[in-house]
Design a protein around this motif. Structure first.
Motif, PDB file in Angstrom:
ATOM      1  N   LYS A 386       0.833  -1.208   0.000  1.00 39.11           N
ATOM      2  CA  LYS A 386       0.000   0.000   0.000  1.00 39.11           C
ATOM      3  C   LYS A 386       0.865   1.254   0.000  1.00 39.11           C
ATOM      4  O   LYS A 386       0.546   2.243  -0.674  1.00 39.11           O
ATOM      5  N   SER A 387       1.972   1.236   0.709  1.00 37.46           N
ATOM      6  CA  SER A 387       2.854   2.405   0.774  1.00 37.46           C
ATOM      7  C   SER A 387       3.673   2.587  -0.499  1.00 37.46           C
ATOM      8  O   SER A 387       4.150   3.683  -0.788  1.00 37.46           O
ATOM      9  N   LEU A 388       3.823   1.513  -1.286  1.00 43.00           N
ATOM     10  CA  LEU A 388       4.644   1.563  -2.500  1.00 43.00           C
ATOM     11  C   LEU A 388       3.826   1.766  -3.770  1.00 43.00           C
ATOM     12  O   LEU A 388       4.318   2.322  -4.750  1.00 43.00           O
ATOM     13  N   ALA A 389       2.577   1.310  -3.728  1.00 44.56           N
ATOM     14  CA  ALA A 389       1.783   1.247  -4.960  1.00 44.56           C
ATOM     15  C   ALA A 389       1.331   2.614  -5.464  1.00 44.56           C
ATOM     16  O   ALA A 389       1.027   2.771  -6.647  1.00 44.56           O
ATOM     17  N   LYS A 390       1.259   3.605  -4.577  1.00 42.98           N
ATOM     18  CA  LYS A 390       0.843   4.967  -4.950  1.00 42.98           C
ATOM     19  C   LYS A 390      -0.529   4.925  -5.641  1.00 42.98           C
ATOM     20  O   LYS A 390      -1.458   4.323  -5.131  1.00 42.98           O
ATOM     21  N   ASP A 391      -0.641   5.498  -6.835  1.00 42.73           N
ATOM     22  CA  ASP A 391      -1.948   5.591  -7.485  1.00 42.73           C
ATOM     23  C   ASP A 391      -2.449   4.257  -8.038  1.00 42.73           C
ATOM     24  O   ASP A 391      -3.604   4.174  -8.491  1.00 42.73           O
ATOM     25  N   PHE A 392      -1.610   3.236  -8.035  1.00 37.78           N
ATOM     26  CA  PHE A 392      -2.075   1.913  -8.461  1.00 37.78           C
ATOM     27  C   PHE A 392      -2.996   1.276  -7.413  1.00 37.78           C
ATOM     28  O   PHE A 392      -3.758   0.377  -7.726  1.00 37.78           O
ATOM     29  N   TRP A 393      -2.864   1.696  -6.162  1.00 37.36           N
ATOM     30  CA  TRP A 393      -3.672   1.108  -5.078  1.00 37.36           C
ATOM     31  C   TRP A 393      -5.156   1.396  -5.338  1.00 37.36           C
ATOM     32  O   TRP A 393      -5.559   2.542  -5.480  1.00 37.36           O
ATOM     33  N   LYS A 394      -5.952   0.333  -5.399  1.00 36.44           N
ATOM     34  CA  LYS A 394      -7.348   0.459  -5.799  1.00 36.44           C
ATOM     35  C   LYS A 394      -8.275   0.196  -4.613  1.00 36.44           C
ATOM     36  O   LYS A 394      -7.869  -0.441  -3.631  1.00 36.44           O
ATOM     37  N   PRO A 395      -9.533   0.644  -4.696  1.00 31.53           N
ATOM     38  CA  PRO A 395     -10.491   0.385  -3.604  1.00 31.53           C
ATOM     39  C   PRO A 395     -10.615  -1.092  -3.259  1.00 31.53           C
ATOM     40  O   PRO A 395     -10.709  -1.450  -2.082  1.00 31.53           O
ATOM     41  N   GLN A 396     -10.580  -1.953  -4.281  1.00 33.30           N
ATOM     42  CA  GLN A 396     -10.707  -3.390  -3.986  1.00 33.30           C
ATOM     43  C   GLN A 396      -9.487  -3.934  -3.241  1.00 33.30           C
ATOM     44  O   GLN A 396      -9.591  -4.899  -2.487  1.00 33.30           O
ATOM     45  N   ASP A 397      -8.322  -3.294  -3.443  1.00 30.75           N
ATOM     46  CA  ASP A 397      -7.135  -3.687  -2.680  1.00 30.75           C
ATOM     47  C   ASP A 397      -7.325  -3.324  -1.209  1.00 30.75           C
ATOM     48  O   ASP A 397      -6.977  -4.106  -0.317  1.00 30.75           O
ATOM     49  N   GLN A 398      -7.883  -2.145  -0.973  1.00 27.86           N
ATOM     50  CA  GLN A 398      -8.143  -1.710   0.399  1.00 27.86           C
ATOM     51  C   GLN A 398      -9.165  -2.624   1.070  1.00 27.86           C
ATOM     52  O   GLN A 398      -9.007  -2.997   2.248  1.00 27.86           O
ATOM     53  N   LEU A 399     -10.192  -3.011   0.323  1.00 23.17           N
ATOM     54  CA  LEU A 399     -11.211  -3.926   0.879  1.00 23.17           C
ATOM     55  C   LEU A 399     -10.606  -5.280   1.226  1.00 23.17           C
ATOM     56  O   LEU A 399     -10.939  -5.887   2.250  1.00 23.17           O
ATOM     57  N   LEU A 400      -9.703  -5.763   0.359  1.00 27.75           N
ATOM     58  CA  LEU A 400      -9.039  -7.043   0.624  1.00 27.75           C
ATOM     59  C   LEU A 400      -8.217  -6.961   1.910  1.00 27.75           C
ATOM     60  O   LEU A 400      -8.280  -7.847   2.764  1.00 27.75           O
ATOM     61  N   LEU A 401      -7.451  -5.879   2.040  1.00 27.54           N
ATOM     62  CA  LEU A 401      -6.625  -5.687   3.234  1.00 27.54           C
ATOM     63  C   LEU A 401      -7.504  -5.637   4.482  1.00 27.54           C
ATOM     64  O   LEU A 401      -7.208  -6.304   5.497  1.00 27.54           O
ATOM     65  N   GLU A 402      -8.581  -4.876   4.433  1.00 29.35           N
ATOM     66  CA  GLU A 402      -9.446  -4.730   5.601  1.00 29.35           C
ATOM     67  C   GLU A 402     -10.128  -6.053   5.973  1.00 29.35           C
ATOM     68  O   GLU A 402     -10.300  -6.356   7.167  1.00 29.35           O
TER      69      GLU A 402
END
Length: 413
Positions: A386-402
């Motif tokens: 998440k700290s490296l991906a910058k603008d590549f980080w997507k809402p679905q990535d955040q949902l997966l992490l959570e």
């Protein structure tokens, strides 16, 4: 005709794409020039040979010898820093194109020194750009951006539209490869502004091609379609003015549709585009294979699609295009899906042996960990990503992490 006139006429014939006639004339010119030790004509014909190879799409290691001869002759007979610098950046390009990355970097630095000695800002900008673009080619985008940063003070000293547009193109691609969407769009905006300033549709087309590539990298398919439509409308209205961009625009359009799952649309357009450009499959053969692999996968021929993409990945690696090879590796994983752990792990392992941007490979690695019951390491890796991906980080990535974090909380409770 004198050898000098023959060499000049050969150069004109190359630009007219009358390559066989040009080659025959060069051979006649060269034979007499070598007998008379006419260095100027010999150097002109060496340049012609390089242009001939470029138009024939046959750049090879033989061009290294040709460029090295030109550089040595220039140092001996016309030893001005500017002339030497030009030959050095041309040689650097040939080194890069043939996979001699370290030699290319060293020659780029030599060109920077030559142009610095003559206070040639435009030459310096070109040398920095070439050095940067080949760092990016080898998936070393951080280094590419550092080189471009050194070149920024030169922008106000350069007036040439070609040099400035090439700089902004490289800068846009380096930023979006690093996940910096805002900075990439700013570079493309600069290119659009240049196209207005110079009333140049050629620059506008360059900007649109880059903008479409950027949109596809971020899965912005509708934006890519909008840009592709502008590209195709402009180019097909006057295809002779854009001989290199026509096939590229059509292939970008096909690629957009297959990535967005519009397979029937892509299949129909592929046939239509072949009627417009019968040799479209020869212009960017690896890209057309990537498109065809997506069609195969959609039709259920997953193994054949992956086999085709694996060969394409190797082709890009052979060309030393590590950046694009990594994108093909990502496509292989996505066609496999997340169920075939062994296949995904095999792809990830081979990518990790070469430079790569961590998104999305670290996400796939985290998913492998999770499916093998390693929940905390998976969460840790995704947090790092998440700290490296910058603008590549997507809402679905955040949902997966959570969701993983919630699962871990339930386990602890």
């Amino acid at each position: 005709l004198t050898p000098k006139i023959q060499s000049i006429k050969a150069g004109i014939l190359i630009y007219l794409n009358r390559l066989d006639e040009a080659k025959a004339l060069m051979e006649q010119s060269n034979q007499t020039a070598e007998q008379n030790q006419d260095v100027n004509v010999i150097m002109k014909n060496l340049n012609n040979q390089l242009m001939l190879n470029y138009y024939n799409r046959s750049i090879s290691e033989a061009d290294i010898d040709t460029q090295e001869k030109l550089l040595n002759l220039t140092k001996k007979y016309t030893p001005s820093p500017n002339q030497i610098g030009i030959k050095q950046i041309n040689l650097a390009l040939v080194y890069f194109n043939n996979g001699y990355f370290d030699r290319g970097i060293k020659m780029s630095d030599a060109a920077i020194n030559s142009f610095s000695a003559s206070n040639n800002a435009e030459g310096l900008l070109s040398a920095y750009r070439i050095k940067s673009s080949n760092y990016a080619f080898h998936a070393k985008n951080g280094e590419a951006l550092l080189v471009l940063e050194k070149a920024m003070p030169l922008l106000n000293l350069v007036e040439g539209a070609r040099s400035l547009s090439d700089f902004w193109l490289v800068k846009a691609r380096a930023h979006f490869a690093e996940g910096e969407l805002v900075a990439a769009n700013q570079a493309i905006d600069s290119l659009h502004q240049m196209s207005i300033k110079h009333a140049s549709l050629q620059l506008k087309v360059q900007a649109w091609v880059t903008e479409s590539e950027l949109a596809l990298t971020y899965n912005l398919y509708q934006k890519a379609r909008t840009v592709n439509e502008k590209l195709i409308t402009t180019i097909l209205a006057n295809p002779e003015s854009y001989p290199n961009y026509g096939p590229v625009a059509l292939l970008l359009d096909l690629y957009t549709e297959v990535l967005d799952g519009q397979i029937d649309v892509a299949r129909t357009r592929r046939t239509d585009y072949l009627n417009i450009y019968p040799k479209i499959t020869e212009v960017l053969p690896d890209l057309i294979k990537r498109i065809d692999a997506q069609i195969l996968a959609a039709d259920g021929y997953t193994k054949q699609a992956i086999k085709m993409l694996s060969l394409v990945e190797q082709s890009y690696l052979k060309q030393q295009d590590i950046y694009t090879a990594n994108h093909v590796a990502r496509e292989i994983i996505e066609i496999n899906g997340t169920d075939d752990l062994a296949a995904i792990e095999m792809v990830i392992n081979r990518v990790q042996n070469r430079p790569y941007f961590p998104y999305p490979f670290n996400k796939y690695q985290a998913q492998l960990m999770y499916q093998r019951g390693k929940l905390i390491p998976a969460i840790t890796l995704l947090l790092e990503l998440k700290s490296l991906a910058k603008d590549f980080w997507k809402p679905q990535d955040q949902l997966l992490l959570e969701s993983w974090q919630q699962e871990n909380s339930r386990t602890l409770n």
